[in-house]
Design a protein around this motif. Structure first.
Motif, PDB file in Angstrom:
ATOM      1  N   ASP A   1       0.851  -1.199   0.000  1.00 56.93           N
ATOM      2  CA  ASP A   1       0.000   0.000   0.000  1.00 56.93           C
ATOM      3  C   ASP A   1       0.881   1.242   0.000  1.00 56.93           C
ATOM      4  O   ASP A   1       2.033   1.185   0.436  1.00 56.93           O
ATOM      5  CB  ASP A   1      -0.923   0.004   1.231  1.00 56.93           C
ATOM      6  N   PHE A   2       0.325   2.350  -0.479  1.00 62.91           N
ATOM      7  CA  PHE A   2       1.183   3.538  -0.671  1.00 62.91           C
ATOM      8  C   PHE A   2       1.411   4.329   0.616  1.00 62.91           C
ATOM      9  O   PHE A   2       2.271   5.184   0.658  1.00 62.91           O
ATOM     10  CB  PHE A   2       0.611   4.446  -1.772  1.00 62.91           C
ATOM     11  N   VAL A   3       0.644   4.025   1.669  1.00 66.34           N
ATOM     12  CA  VAL A   3       0.786   4.801   2.912  1.00 66.34           C
ATOM     13  C   VAL A   3       1.872   4.205   3.827  1.00 66.34           C
ATOM     14  O   VAL A   3       2.643   4.935   4.433  1.00 66.34           O
ATOM     15  CB  VAL A   3      -0.555   4.896   3.670  1.00 66.34           C
ATOM     16  N   TYR A   4       1.914   2.883   3.909  1.00 69.99           N
ATOM     17  CA  TYR A   4       2.831   2.245   4.859  1.00 69.99           C
ATOM     18  C   TYR A   4       3.805   1.264   4.211  1.00 69.99           C
ATOM     19  O   TYR A   4       5.015   1.475   4.202  1.00 69.99           O
ATOM     20  CB  TYR A   4       2.046   1.487   5.939  1.00 69.99           C
ATOM     21  N   THR A   5       3.248   0.155   3.718  1.00 69.44           N
ATOM     22  CA  THR A   5       4.148  -0.946   3.342  1.00 69.44           C
ATOM     23  C   THR A   5       4.957  -0.630   2.084  1.00 69.44           C
ATOM     24  O   THR A   5       6.082  -1.108   1.946  1.00 69.44           O
ATOM     25  CB  THR A   5       3.370  -2.261   3.163  1.00 69.44           C
TER      26      THR A   5
END
Ligand code: PLP
Length: 294
Positions: free
Chosen positions: A246-250
Protein backbone atom coordinates in the motif's frame (compact mmCIF):
# COMPACT_ATOMS: atom_id res chain seq x y z
CA UNK A 1 -16.36 -14.75 16.22
CA UNK A 2 -14.05 -12.67 14.13
CA UNK A 3 -13.28 -13.87 10.64
CA UNK A 4 -9.57 -13.12 10.87
CA UNK A 5 -7.47 -16.02 9.60
CA UNK A 6 -4.15 -16.09 11.41
CA UNK A 7 -3.54 -19.49 9.80
CA UNK A 8 -3.10 -17.60 6.51
CA UNK A 9 -0.02 -15.82 7.83
CA UNK A 10 3.05 -17.06 6.04
CA UNK A 11 6.70 -16.30 5.57
CA UNK A 12 7.87 -15.75 2.00
CA UNK A 13 11.48 -15.85 1.04
CA UNK A 14 12.63 -13.25 -1.48
CA UNK A 15 15.02 -15.64 -3.09
CA UNK A 16 18.28 -14.47 -4.59
CA UNK A 17 17.22 -10.86 -5.12
CA UNK A 18 19.80 -9.45 -2.73
CA UNK A 19 22.34 -12.27 -2.82
CA UNK A 20 25.04 -9.95 -4.18
CA UNK A 21 24.67 -7.79 -1.11
CA UNK A 22 24.80 -10.78 1.21
CA UNK A 23 21.27 -10.19 2.43
CA UNK A 24 18.54 -12.76 2.72
CA UNK A 25 15.08 -11.22 2.93
CA UNK A 26 11.92 -12.86 4.19
CA UNK A 27 8.51 -11.23 4.27
CA UNK A 28 5.95 -11.97 6.98
CA UNK A 29 2.63 -11.71 5.17
CA UNK A 30 0.22 -10.35 7.78
CA UNK A 31 -1.81 -8.89 4.92
CA UNK A 32 -3.30 -12.30 4.18
CA UNK A 33 -5.38 -12.55 7.36
CA UNK A 34 -8.32 -10.39 6.38
CA UNK A 35 -8.92 -7.70 3.75
CA UNK A 36 -9.99 -5.03 6.28
CA UNK A 37 -8.94 -6.20 9.73
CA UNK A 38 -5.53 -6.49 8.30
CA UNK A 39 -2.07 -7.08 9.52
CA UNK A 40 -0.85 -5.26 12.55
CA UNK A 41 -4.24 -3.64 13.21
CA UNK A 42 -5.68 -6.95 14.29
CA UNK A 43 -2.84 -7.61 16.69
CA UNK A 44 -3.07 -4.13 18.16
CA UNK A 45 -6.85 -4.35 18.59
CA UNK A 46 -6.94 -7.76 20.26
CA UNK A 47 -6.48 -6.57 23.85
CA UNK A 48 -8.91 -3.70 23.42
CA UNK A 49 -11.61 -5.97 21.99
CA UNK A 50 -11.10 -8.30 24.92
CA UNK A 51 -11.78 -5.37 27.28
CA UNK A 52 -14.77 -4.35 25.18
CA UNK A 53 -16.54 -7.59 26.07
CA UNK A 54 -18.18 -6.04 29.11
CA UNK A 55 -18.78 -2.70 27.43
CA UNK A 56 -21.75 -1.38 25.54
CA UNK A 57 -19.86 0.49 22.87
CA UNK A 58 -16.46 1.41 21.53
CA UNK A 59 -15.17 4.77 20.45
CA UNK A 60 -11.96 5.51 18.59
CA UNK A 61 -10.16 8.09 16.44
CA UNK A 62 -8.76 8.30 12.92
CA UNK A 63 -8.33 10.15 9.66
CA UNK A 64 -10.18 9.71 6.39
CA UNK A 65 -7.89 6.93 5.14
CA UNK A 66 -7.19 5.25 8.46
CA UNK A 67 -6.65 1.50 8.36
CA UNK A 68 -7.34 1.55 12.08
CA UNK A 69 -10.84 2.93 11.45
CA UNK A 70 -11.41 0.35 8.70
CA UNK A 71 -10.27 -2.51 10.93
CA UNK A 72 -12.11 -1.33 14.04
CA UNK A 73 -15.38 -0.77 12.17
CA UNK A 74 -15.28 -4.24 10.66
CA UNK A 75 -14.22 -5.98 13.89
CA UNK A 76 -17.01 -4.26 15.83
CA UNK A 77 -19.54 -5.21 13.17
CA UNK A 78 -18.48 -8.83 13.46
CA UNK A 79 -18.72 -8.94 17.26
CA UNK A 80 -21.89 -6.85 17.29
CA UNK A 81 -20.46 -3.94 19.26
CA UNK A 82 -21.73 -0.44 18.43
CA UNK A 83 -18.79 1.71 17.36
CA UNK A 84 -18.15 5.40 16.91
CA UNK A 85 -15.27 6.87 14.95
CA UNK A 86 -14.15 10.42 15.72
CA UNK A 87 -12.80 11.56 12.36
CA UNK A 88 -10.26 14.32 11.83
CA UNK A 89 -11.47 17.34 9.85
CA UNK A 90 -14.74 18.58 8.44
CA UNK A 91 -17.14 16.15 6.86
CA UNK A 92 -16.33 16.05 3.13
CA UNK A 93 -19.06 16.06 0.47
CA UNK A 94 -17.89 12.67 -0.63
CA UNK A 95 -16.64 10.24 1.99
CA UNK A 96 -13.36 8.48 1.32
CA UNK A 97 -13.75 4.79 0.41
CA UNK A 98 -12.35 3.89 3.83
CA UNK A 99 -15.00 5.93 5.60
CA UNK A 100 -17.75 4.67 3.30
CA UNK A 101 -16.79 1.12 4.26
CA UNK A 102 -16.67 2.00 7.93
CA UNK A 103 -20.12 3.55 7.75
CA UNK A 104 -21.44 0.53 5.89
CA UNK A 105 -20.05 -1.65 8.67
CA UNK A 106 -22.24 0.35 11.03
CA UNK A 107 -19.69 2.70 12.53
CA UNK A 108 -21.11 6.07 13.47
CA UNK A 109 -18.80 8.75 12.10
CA UNK A 110 -18.43 12.04 13.93
CA UNK A 111 -16.33 14.72 12.25
CA UNK A 112 -14.42 17.17 14.43
CA UNK A 113 -12.14 20.09 13.59
CA UNK A 114 -8.43 19.44 13.36
CA UNK A 115 -7.86 21.40 16.55
CA UNK A 116 -10.46 19.43 18.48
CA UNK A 117 -9.07 16.22 17.04
CA UNK A 118 -5.61 17.05 18.31
CA UNK A 119 -6.96 17.26 21.85
CA UNK A 120 -8.56 13.81 21.43
CA UNK A 121 -11.53 14.99 23.45
CA UNK A 122 -14.80 13.17 22.99
CA UNK A 123 -17.68 15.40 21.86
CA UNK A 124 -20.43 15.56 24.49
CA UNK A 125 -22.93 14.08 22.05
CA UNK A 126 -20.82 10.92 21.84
CA UNK A 127 -20.30 10.42 25.54
CA UNK A 128 -22.12 7.44 26.87
CA UNK A 129 -22.19 4.91 29.67
CA UNK A 130 -19.86 1.99 29.55
CA UNK A 131 -17.95 2.73 26.40
CA UNK A 132 -14.40 1.70 25.73
CA UNK A 133 -12.14 4.40 24.33
CA UNK A 134 -9.45 3.04 22.01
CA UNK A 135 -6.61 5.48 21.27
CA UNK A 136 -5.88 6.50 17.68
CA UNK A 137 -4.15 3.72 15.81
CA UNK A 138 -4.48 1.38 18.80
CA UNK A 139 -1.53 3.21 20.37
CA UNK A 140 -0.85 2.22 23.95
CA UNK A 141 0.61 -0.52 26.06
CA UNK A 142 -2.29 -2.82 25.28
CA UNK A 143 -1.70 -2.34 21.57
CA UNK A 144 2.02 -2.86 22.03
CA UNK A 145 1.49 -6.14 23.87
CA UNK A 146 -0.83 -7.30 21.10
CA UNK A 147 1.73 -6.42 18.44
CA UNK A 148 4.39 -8.27 20.46
CA UNK A 149 2.56 -11.49 19.56
CA UNK A 150 3.58 -11.05 15.92
CA UNK A 151 6.97 -12.46 16.93
CA UNK A 152 5.36 -15.83 17.72
CA UNK A 153 4.61 -16.25 13.99
CA UNK A 154 8.28 -16.16 13.00
CA UNK A 155 9.59 -19.36 11.47
CA UNK A 156 13.26 -18.45 11.25
CA UNK A 157 15.69 -16.40 13.25
CA UNK A 158 16.67 -12.96 11.97
CA UNK A 159 19.43 -10.45 12.48
CA UNK A 160 17.08 -7.58 11.56
CA UNK A 161 13.32 -6.97 11.53
CA UNK A 162 11.92 -4.00 9.63
CA UNK A 163 8.45 -2.47 9.75
CA UNK A 164 6.60 0.70 8.82
CA UNK A 165 5.95 3.12 11.69
CA UNK A 166 2.83 5.20 12.22
CA UNK A 167 2.22 5.51 15.95
CA UNK A 168 5.15 3.14 16.56
CA UNK A 169 3.03 0.71 18.56
CA UNK A 170 3.91 -2.16 16.24
CA UNK A 171 7.64 -1.43 16.31
CA UNK A 172 7.47 -1.22 20.10
CA UNK A 173 5.75 -4.61 20.23
CA UNK A 174 8.36 -6.20 17.98
CA UNK A 175 11.13 -4.65 20.00
CA UNK A 176 9.47 -5.88 23.20
CA UNK A 177 9.48 -9.54 22.26
CA UNK A 178 12.24 -9.96 19.67
CA UNK A 179 15.42 -11.66 20.85
CA UNK A 180 18.21 -9.39 22.17
CA UNK A 181 20.33 -10.15 19.11
CA UNK A 182 17.77 -8.94 16.59
CA UNK A 183 17.85 -5.28 15.53
CA UNK A 184 14.43 -3.73 15.02
CA UNK A 185 14.25 -1.05 12.33
CA UNK A 186 11.30 1.30 11.91
CA UNK A 187 10.44 3.35 8.84
CA UNK A 188 8.34 6.35 9.92
CA UNK A 189 5.76 7.26 7.29
CA UNK A 190 5.13 10.65 8.89
CA UNK A 191 7.43 13.61 9.31
CA UNK A 192 7.72 13.15 13.05
CA UNK A 193 11.39 13.03 13.77
CA UNK A 194 11.05 15.14 16.90
CA UNK A 195 8.31 13.27 18.67
CA UNK A 196 8.14 9.63 17.60
CA UNK A 197 11.02 8.34 19.72
CA UNK A 198 9.53 9.51 22.98
CA UNK A 199 6.14 8.10 21.97
CA UNK A 200 7.64 4.68 21.28
CA UNK A 201 9.77 4.73 24.42
CA UNK A 202 6.71 5.52 26.51
CA UNK A 203 5.37 2.08 25.57
CA UNK A 204 8.53 0.16 26.41
CA UNK A 205 10.00 -1.08 29.68
CA UNK A 206 13.22 0.64 30.76
CA UNK A 207 15.60 -1.97 29.41
CA UNK A 208 14.06 -1.81 25.93
CA UNK A 209 13.75 1.95 25.55
CA UNK A 210 15.68 3.34 22.61
CA UNK A 211 16.75 -0.12 21.45
CA UNK A 212 15.57 0.21 17.89
CA UNK A 213 16.60 2.14 14.83
CA UNK A 214 14.47 4.67 12.98
CA UNK A 215 15.23 5.57 9.37
CA UNK A 216 13.58 8.90 8.72
CA UNK A 217 14.38 9.34 5.03
CA UNK A 218 11.49 7.38 3.58
CA UNK A 219 8.31 9.29 4.45
CA UNK A 220 7.97 10.77 0.93
CA UNK A 221 6.82 14.12 2.29
CA UNK A 222 4.57 12.85 5.07
CA UNK A 223 1.53 10.80 5.87
CA UNK A 224 -0.23 9.45 2.74
CA UNK A 225 2.06 11.52 0.51
CA UNK A 226 3.57 9.75 -2.47
CA UNK A 227 5.37 10.41 -5.70
CA UNK A 228 5.92 8.59 -8.96
CA UNK A 229 9.08 6.93 -7.77
CA UNK A 230 7.20 5.27 -4.89
CA UNK A 231 4.45 4.10 -7.23
CA UNK A 232 7.02 2.82 -9.76
CA UNK A 233 8.77 0.92 -6.99
CA UNK A 234 5.50 -0.63 -5.75
CA UNK A 235 4.69 -1.80 -9.28
CA UNK A 236 8.13 -3.21 -9.90
CA UNK A 237 8.18 -4.88 -6.46
CA UNK A 238 4.89 -6.54 -7.32
CA UNK A 239 6.28 -7.58 -10.70
CA UNK A 240 9.29 -9.24 -9.09
CA UNK A 241 7.75 -10.74 -5.95
CA UNK A 242 3.96 -10.77 -6.55
CA UNK A 243 3.63 -9.00 -3.21
CA UNK A 244 1.16 -6.09 -3.28
CA UNK A 245 1.91 -3.13 -1.03
CA UNK A 246 0.00 0.00 0.00
CA UNK A 247 1.18 3.54 -0.67
CA UNK A 248 0.79 4.80 2.91
CA UNK A 249 2.83 2.25 4.86
CA UNK A 250 4.15 -0.95 3.34
CA UNK A 251 5.17 0.59 -0.01
CA UNK A 252 7.44 2.95 1.93
CA UNK A 253 8.74 0.16 4.18
CA UNK A 254 9.69 -2.09 1.25
CA UNK A 255 11.14 0.86 -0.64
CA UNK A 256 13.30 1.61 2.40
CA UNK A 257 14.35 -2.02 2.81
CA UNK A 258 15.32 -2.23 -0.86
CA UNK A 259 17.18 1.08 -0.75
CA UNK A 260 19.02 0.30 2.48
CA UNK A 261 20.10 -3.09 1.12
CA UNK A 262 21.28 -1.66 -2.21
CA UNK A 263 23.20 1.11 -0.51
CA UNK A 264 25.13 -1.38 1.60
CA UNK A 265 23.53 -0.56 4.94
CA UNK A 266 23.34 -4.19 6.03
CA UNK A 267 26.42 -6.32 6.75
CA UNK A 268 26.89 -9.56 4.84
CA UNK A 269 25.01 -12.59 6.18
CA UNK A 270 22.10 -10.41 7.20
CA UNK A 271 18.86 -12.26 7.66
CA UNK A 272 16.22 -9.58 7.31
CA UNK A 273 12.52 -9.95 7.98
CA UNK A 274 10.20 -7.28 6.59
CA UNK A 275 6.76 -7.28 8.18
CA UNK A 276 3.96 -6.83 5.66
CA UNK A 277 1.59 -4.99 7.98
CA UNK A 278 -1.38 -5.05 5.58
CA UNK A 279 -3.27 -1.87 4.79
CA UNK A 280 -4.04 -2.72 1.19
CA UNK A 281 -7.58 -1.32 1.48
CA UNK A 282 -6.02 2.17 1.43
CA UNK A 283 -5.01 1.82 -2.22
CA UNK A 284 -8.60 2.39 -3.36
CA UNK A 285 -8.06 6.09 -2.80
CA UNK A 286 -5.33 6.21 -5.49
CA UNK A 287 -6.34 7.20 -9.02
CA UNK A 288 -7.34 4.14 -11.05
CA UNK A 289 -4.60 2.56 -13.12
CA UNK A 290 -1.66 3.79 -11.03
CA UNK A 291 -0.98 0.35 -9.65
CA UNK A 292 -0.67 -2.78 -11.77
CA UNK A 293 -2.28 -4.83 -9.00
CA UNK A 294 -5.81 -4.36 -7.73
C1 PLP B 1 -1.27 1.43 10.99
C2 PLP B 1 -0.31 0.78 10.10
C3 PLP B 1 1.07 0.79 10.35
C4 PLP B 1 1.67 1.54 11.50
O1 PLP B 1 1.50 0.88 12.69
P1 PLP B 1 1.86 1.60 14.07
O2 PLP B 1 1.71 0.55 15.07
O3 PLP B 1 0.83 2.70 14.24
O4 PLP B 1 3.20 2.16 13.95
C5 PLP B 1 1.90 0.10 9.50
N1 PLP B 1 1.41 -0.53 8.42
C6 PLP B 1 0.10 -0.55 8.13
C7 PLP B 1 -0.35 -1.23 6.91
C8 PLP B 1 -0.79 0.11 8.95
O5 PLP B 1 -2.10 0.10 8.64
Amino acid sequence: MISVRTENIRTESIKNLYQQKGVNMDVLRLDLMHPLISGNKWFKLGGYLEDAKDKKALITFGGAYSNHIAATAEACREIGLPATGIIRGEKPKLLSPTLQNAEQAGMQLVFVSREAYKRKSIPDACKGEDQLVVPEGGYGEKGMRGAAQIISFLQNSYTHILTAVGTGTTLAGLCFSAPETTSCIGIPVLKNENTIRSEIDLLLPKEKKGKYILQHDYHFGGYAKYNESLIAFMNSWYGITRIPTDFVYTGKAFFAADHLIRSGYFPRETRLLVIHTGGLQGNVSLPKGKLIFG
